[in-house]
Enzyme design. Structure first.
Site, PDB file in Angstrom:
ATOM      1  N   HIS A  28       9.140  -5.921   3.623  1.00 67.19           N
ATOM      2  CA  HIS A  28       8.543  -4.612   3.889  1.00 67.19           C
ATOM      3  C   HIS A  28       7.494  -4.743   4.980  1.00 67.19           C
ATOM      4  O   HIS A  28       6.748  -5.706   5.018  1.00 67.19           O
ATOM      5  CB  HIS A  28       7.929  -3.999   2.622  1.00 67.19           C
ATOM      6  CG  HIS A  28       7.040  -4.927   1.867  1.00 67.19           C
ATOM      7  ND1 HIS A  28       7.523  -5.934   1.060  1.00 67.19           N
ATOM      8  CD2 HIS A  28       5.685  -5.022   1.805  1.00 67.19           C
ATOM      9  CE1 HIS A  28       6.502  -6.590   0.512  1.00 67.19           C
ATOM     10  NE2 HIS A  28       5.382  -6.067   0.964  1.00 67.19           N
ATOM     11  N   HIS A  53       4.170  -3.169   6.518  1.00 64.52           N
ATOM     12  CA  HIS A  53       3.050  -2.276   6.208  1.00 64.52           C
ATOM     13  C   HIS A  53       2.621  -1.538   7.480  1.00 64.52           C
ATOM     14  O   HIS A  53       2.387  -2.176   8.513  1.00 64.52           O
ATOM     15  CB  HIS A  53       1.836  -3.082   5.728  1.00 64.52           C
ATOM     16  CG  HIS A  53       1.991  -3.741   4.399  1.00 64.52           C
ATOM     17  ND1 HIS A  53       1.553  -3.170   3.234  1.00 64.52           N
ATOM     18  CD2 HIS A  53       2.515  -4.947   4.053  1.00 64.52           C
ATOM     19  CE1 HIS A  53       1.792  -3.997   2.215  1.00 64.52           C
ATOM     20  NE2 HIS A  53       2.380  -5.085   2.688  1.00 64.52           N
TER      21      HIS A  53
HETATM   22  P1  AMP Z   1       2.876  -7.160  -0.396  1.00 65.99           P
HETATM   23  O1  AMP Z   1       1.620  -7.761  -0.954  1.00 65.99           O
HETATM   24  O2  AMP Z   1       2.980  -7.304   1.103  1.00 65.99           O
HETATM   25  O3  AMP Z   1       4.105  -7.654  -1.125  1.00 65.99           O
HETATM   26  O4  AMP Z   1       2.749  -5.601  -0.625  1.00 65.99           O
HETATM   27  C1  AMP Z   1       3.398  -4.919  -1.642  1.00 65.99           C
HETATM   28  C2  AMP Z   1       2.941  -3.486  -1.550  1.00 65.99           C
HETATM   29  O5  AMP Z   1       3.810  -2.718  -2.357  1.00 65.99           O
HETATM   30  C3  AMP Z   1       1.526  -3.260  -2.064  1.00 65.99           C
HETATM   31  O6  AMP Z   1       0.745  -2.666  -1.010  1.00 65.99           O
HETATM   32  C4  AMP Z   1       1.720  -2.302  -3.230  1.00 65.99           C
HETATM   33  O7  AMP Z   1       0.704  -1.343  -3.326  1.00 65.99           O
HETATM   34  C5  AMP Z   1       3.057  -1.680  -2.934  1.00 65.99           C
HETATM   35  N1  AMP Z   1       3.815  -1.222  -4.074  1.00 65.99           N
HETATM   36  C6  AMP Z   1       4.084  -1.898  -5.213  1.00 65.99           C
HETATM   37  N2  AMP Z   1       4.846  -1.152  -6.031  1.00 65.99           N
HETATM   38  C7  AMP Z   1       5.088   0.015  -5.380  1.00 65.99           C
HETATM   39  C8  AMP Z   1       5.813   1.202  -5.706  1.00 65.99           C
HETATM   40  N3  AMP Z   1       6.475   1.344  -6.869  1.00 65.99           N
HETATM   41  N4  AMP Z   1       5.834   2.199  -4.804  1.00 65.99           N
HETATM   42  C9  AMP Z   1       5.190   2.079  -3.636  1.00 65.99           C
HETATM   43  N5  AMP Z   1       4.487   0.989  -3.265  1.00 65.99           N
HETATM   44  C10 AMP Z   1       4.429  -0.025  -4.133  1.00 65.99           C
END
Ligand code: AMP
Ligand code: ZN
Length: 139
Positions: free
Chosen positions: A100, A102
């Protein structure tokens, strides 16, 4: 779709997401715990844990979406800039094991830092070491 992958479940509609962009291969939705208002995640629909697991086509599609969405996100929340980043692997802070990107809107004086703030202690590398590292990457 990977079992127990929260982002695959969002793609499949099994759990809700605030979708802001969708193509055959890419989905973008608001981060559920935003670092700033408008914080958006851009993902390939096909499950891939790390960038290296992503096909060249999916990588191109994801970046095309990042290119299109970044100014839209910035203007939607009246931001001054956007930090674009990927935590690629757990040592880099990746918590959700589905690639993903950001998009974090940034505002003058928001107290945040640049991408340069994410690393630990900086190494002190000689020219020879820099040459060797460049050669290894280029190989
Ligand atoms: P990372 O630390 O780069 O893996 O970021 C994961 C991101 O996913 C974090 O910013 C979370 O807030 C976000 N996240 C986790 N679960 C969900 C969800 N169900 N819907 C939207 N964002 C999410
Ligand atoms: Zn997944």
């Amino acid at each position: 779709m990977a079992d127990d992958c929260i982002f695959c479940k969002i793609v499949a509609g099994e759990i809700p997401g605030r979708t802001v962009y969708e193509t055959d291969s890419v989905l973008a939705f608001l981060d559920a715990n935003p670092l700033a208002s408008g914080h958006t995640l851009v993902i390939p629909k096909a499950h891939a844990e790390r960038l290296d697991d992503l096909s060249a086509g999916a990588a191109a599609d994801v970046f095309a979406a990042v290119h299109e969405l970044t100014p839209r996100v910035e203007s939607a929340v009246d931001a001054d800039a956007v930090t674009v980043g990927i935590n690629d692997g757990s040592a880099a802070g990746q918590e959700v094991p589905h690639v993903h990107v950001h998009l974090v809107p940034r505002f003058e004086g928001d107290g945040g830092g640049p991408i340069h703030a994410v690393a630990g202690e900086r190494p002190d590398l000689s020219d020879a070491e820099l040459d060797a590292i460049a050669a290894d990457i280029a190989e």
